[in-house]
Design a protein around this motif. Structure first.
Motif, PDB file in Angstrom:
ATOM      1  N   ASP A 121      43.578  36.108  33.764  1.00  0.00           N
ATOM      2  CA  ASP A 121      42.241  35.589  33.582  1.00  0.00           C
ATOM      3  C   ASP A 121      41.792  36.642  32.392  1.00  0.00           C
ATOM      4  O   ASP A 121      42.613  37.560  31.735  1.00  0.00           O
TER       5      ASP A 121
ATOM      6  N   ASP B  29      39.326  30.073  40.536  1.00  0.00           N
ATOM      7  CA  ASP B  29      38.961  31.069  39.732  1.00  0.00           C
ATOM      8  C   ASP B  29      38.967  30.935  38.230  1.00  0.00           C
ATOM      9  O   ASP B  29      38.385  29.976  37.499  1.00  0.00           O
ATOM     10  N   ASN B  30      40.283  31.166  37.613  1.00  0.00           N
ATOM     11  CA  ASN B  30      40.564  30.870  36.359  1.00  0.00           C
ATOM     12  C   ASN B  30      40.852  29.525  36.023  1.00  0.00           C
ATOM     13  O   ASN B  30      41.905  29.188  36.421  1.00  0.00           O
TER      14      ASN B  30
ATOM     15  N   PHE C  68      32.427  34.502  33.852  1.00  0.00           N
ATOM     16  CA  PHE C  68      33.388  35.491  33.740  1.00  0.00           C
ATOM     17  C   PHE C  68      34.564  35.164  32.686  1.00  0.00           C
ATOM     18  O   PHE C  68      35.795  35.113  32.933  1.00  0.00           O
TER      19      PHE C  68
ATOM     20  N   SER D 188      36.721  33.240  31.857  1.00  0.00           N
ATOM     21  CA  SER D 188      37.766  32.022  32.009  1.00  0.00           C
ATOM     22  C   SER D 188      37.544  31.061  33.386  1.00  0.00           C
ATOM     23  O   SER D 188      38.570  30.341  33.336  1.00  0.00           O
ATOM     24  N   ASP D 189      36.369  31.294  34.001  1.00  0.00           N
ATOM     25  CA  ASP D 189      36.337  30.506  35.228  1.00  0.00           C
ATOM     26  C   ASP D 189      36.209  29.116  35.104  1.00  0.00           C
ATOM     27  O   ASP D 189      35.694  28.589  33.742  1.00  0.00           O
TER      28      ASP D 189
HETATM   29 MG    MG Z   1      38.014  34.810  36.892  1.00  0.00          MG
END
Ligand code: MG
Ligand code: F6P
Length: 454
Positions: A201, A261-262, A296, A298-299
């Protein structure tokens, strides 16, 4: 001592930058301003592009956005009060109410400020303020300031992606002949690839290159000892017991939700796992949950998700482009779907979801298994609190359990529960950065609250 600073009814206080020298403190003091400076530079570097697209208005917007962001960076660095949002978006009211709640907990004589509030709150708030600064400045309101880093990290991980697609091709080719044990083995591998994908990330590295350079499958054996909790057998049994042969197609459908997430390599590993789940018929549907605003660093947003699939299809490698075509057809046929909800970009702990976002909670209840990717999701699952490491995962979830769930997370923040008594202390003495270096990981499962779907 304020309520927010002590254990109340067995619930420990939130991690905060108040503790000088703590990881939260260093993040707020060093990492967040670095990220903001990069955001400002990116907007400035794109000045000509804004001019070409929107003329003088683009230049004005660039200037004003930078003005707002510099002001925020200064508020952060001088520990000024956290301010209300002014942009009248769908979630603005909810953020402002949250601030009022924080203020109440904090006591009225002192303002809620960047270093004196829960770390989870101020870190989320910073990304929401970045969104506000752009939103208030049309015509660049929709500009994703993190886009360049996300696309770059995709291209830097190409070799590892090709390795994964080649592996997937081998599995898919023989899928019908695989024994249950072989299927289980492939599942474990791809679950772990998705787990370690979380190392990549860009917020922990404040935007520095963090892509995957080595073969993800070959590394798995050597990474095994760094998985501190491995509940993958429970995840496997949950998937097996969700199979409902003999029922109508509709009621028999097994659904896995992945709370993403990323972007970049991590998203790729999640898509590979999701492909395997559908192609092996372990699941009939995979619902992906992403972010509705850049978050955040790179999400994944809807745009990143679609872009990744298009790039995979367009890759100059036989198995990679074939994989992309397959992913497109999963989407077209409804086996895969992408969703977002504003709750994912609030600072709320997940134990508040049932009350604060009942529609999202009800949606997750329709899943047979929910996989939560990454560190920030773990912090929200556990409330980002100073839990003792030996406290059970179920306890830390504080009633959150819309469906059987599993966290796939590499450790990047100092909250970790569900360890053996003494294990955390031992790790701390051998490796002081064990909770923040992303060298360690967990596959942590809970099915404490949910009734089985039949
Ligand atoms: Mg992230
Ligand atoms: O402190 C590290 C950090 O920036 C945390 O704020 C956050 O929990 C994490 O990195 C983001 O990691 P992930 O992308 O795994 O959620």
């Amino acid at each position: 001592m304020m309520a927010a600073d002590r254990t109340v009814h067995g619930v420990p206080p939130s991690l905060s930058a108040k503790v000088v020298g703590s990881f939260a403190y260093l993040t707020v003091r060093d990492r967040l301003p670095t990220i903001l400076t990069k955001v400002i530079d990116t907007i400035h570097r794109n000045k000509n592009k804004f001019f070409e697209e929107y003329g003088e208005e683009g230049i004005q917007a660039e200037k004003q956005t930078i003005g707002l962001l510099s002001k925020m960076r200064n508020e952060l660095q001088t520990d000024k009060p956290v301010l209300e949002l002014t942009d009248s978006l769908q979630d603005t009211e909810c953020w402002n109410q949250y601030l009022q709640r924080q203020q109440k907990m904090h006591g009225d004589e002192d303002s809620v400020s960047w270093f004196k509030s829960p770390w989870l709150y101020v870190e989320c708030y910073m990304y929401r303020r970045v969104h506000e600064a752009l939103w208030l400045n049309p015509p660049i309101s929709d500009y994703d300031v993190f886009n360049e880093g996300k696309t770059q990290s995709f291209f830097e991980s190409q070799q590892a992606m090709i390795t994964l697609c080649t592996y997937l091709e081998g599995v898919n080719k023989n899928m019908e002949e695989l024994s249950k044990n072989e299927l289980h083995e492939h599942f474990n591998k791809l679950l772990q690839v998705s787990l370690w994908g979380n190392k990549c990330d860009l917020s922990i590295s404040a935007g520095q290159d963090n892509s995957q350079k080595t073969s993800p499958i070959d590394s798995l054996n050597s990474l095994q000892p760094f998985i501190l909790v491995n509940d993958s057998n429970m995840v496997w049994s949950t998937l097996l017991s969700a199979q409902r042969p003999g029922q109508s197609e509709k009621t028999a459908a097994v659904r896995v939700d992945i709370v993403l997430d990323n972007s970049g390599f991590e998203l790729f590993t999640d898509l590979v796992l999701a492909d395997f789940l559908v192609s092996s018929h372990l699941a009939n549907e995979v619902h992906f949950h992403g972010k509705s605003i850049p978050w955040f660093v790179s999400d994944v947003t809807a745009n990143d998700f679609q872009w990744t699939i298009r790039q995979t299809t367009a890759a100059n490698h036989k198995w990679m482009s074939k994989t992309g075509v397959q992913w497109k057809s999963h989407l077209k046929e409804g086996a895969w779907s992408y969703h977002d909800h504003p709750f994912w970009t609030t600072p709320h702990e997940f134990c508040d979801m049932e009350a604060d976002a009942p529609d999202l909670y009800a949606t997750l209840q329709g899943a047979d298994l929910v996989l939560f990717k990454g560190d920030l999701n773990y912090r929200k699952l556990t409330g980002d609190r100073e839990w003792d490491h030996a406290v059970g995962f179920d306890t830390a979830l504080r009633g959150f359990g819309p469906a059987p769930l599993c966290s796939l997370r590499t450790l990047k923040a100092n909250v970790q529960v569900g360890l053996q008594p003494g294990q955390g202390e031992k790790l701390g003495s051998q490796d002081p950065d064990w909770m923040t270096s992303s060298k360690y990981a967990v596959i942590q499962f809970s099915s404490s609250k949910c009734e089985q779907k039949d």
